[in-house]
Design a protein around this motif. Structure first.
Motif: not given
Length: 147
Positions: A49-59, A105-117
């Motif tokens: 539950e915390a993972a789901r909540r924190e994900l939504l709050e941060e990103t 929340d406490d995040v400067l940036d967020a985004g989808w990152v390619d696996f290779d990167r």
């Protein structure tokens, strides 16, 4: 100041295609580094539950927790080797539901990152991001292969 007991946290590992959702931390530990979104587990809340909540709050991204991947101990020591902070992080594999990543929340940036990167180390990342990504990819493949 030394911490008396370990702190429990949860991190959300969200894969979409050949990308993974990462967040750049604004606070210690790992301020400025990229890693999986997450934070403290609140009293009465499961790590799922915390993972789901924190994900939504941060990103701003919504996801459904699927299963626990592993646990990660994060120990910070002073120059004498005394543990100052100890986090136990429950890594949770999550299925993407919706939303566009944004820093909150406490995040400067967020985004989808390619696996290779990620594998090439092109971002300044927290420890074990690459190995945890590989674990998540393997679990996703195994879950999809089930009849």
């Amino acid at each position: 100041m030394t911490q008396a007991t370990p702190l429990l946290g949860a991190i959300a590992v969200v894969l979409r295609g050949d990308t993974v959702l990462l967040a750049q931390r604004s606070k210690a530990p790992d301020a400025g580094l990229w890693g999986f979104p997450g934070g403290h587990v609140e009293l009465g809340e499961t790590a799922l539950e915390a993972a789901r909540r924190e994900l939504l709050e941060e990103t701003g991204v919504a996801a459904t927790p699927v299963e626990y991947l592993t646990n990660i101990d994060v120990l910070q020591r002073d120059s004498a080797g005394t543990v100052q902070v100890h986090y136990l992080l429950a890594a949770v594999l999550c299925d993407y539901v919706g939303g566009t990543p944004r820093a909150a929340d406490d995040v400067l940036d967020a985004g989808w990152v390619d696996f290779d990167r990620v594998r090439a180390g092109q971002l300044r990342m927290s420890a074990r991001v690459g190995s945890l990504l590989d674990l998540a990819i393997g679990r996703r493949q195994a879950l999809r292969a089930r009849p």
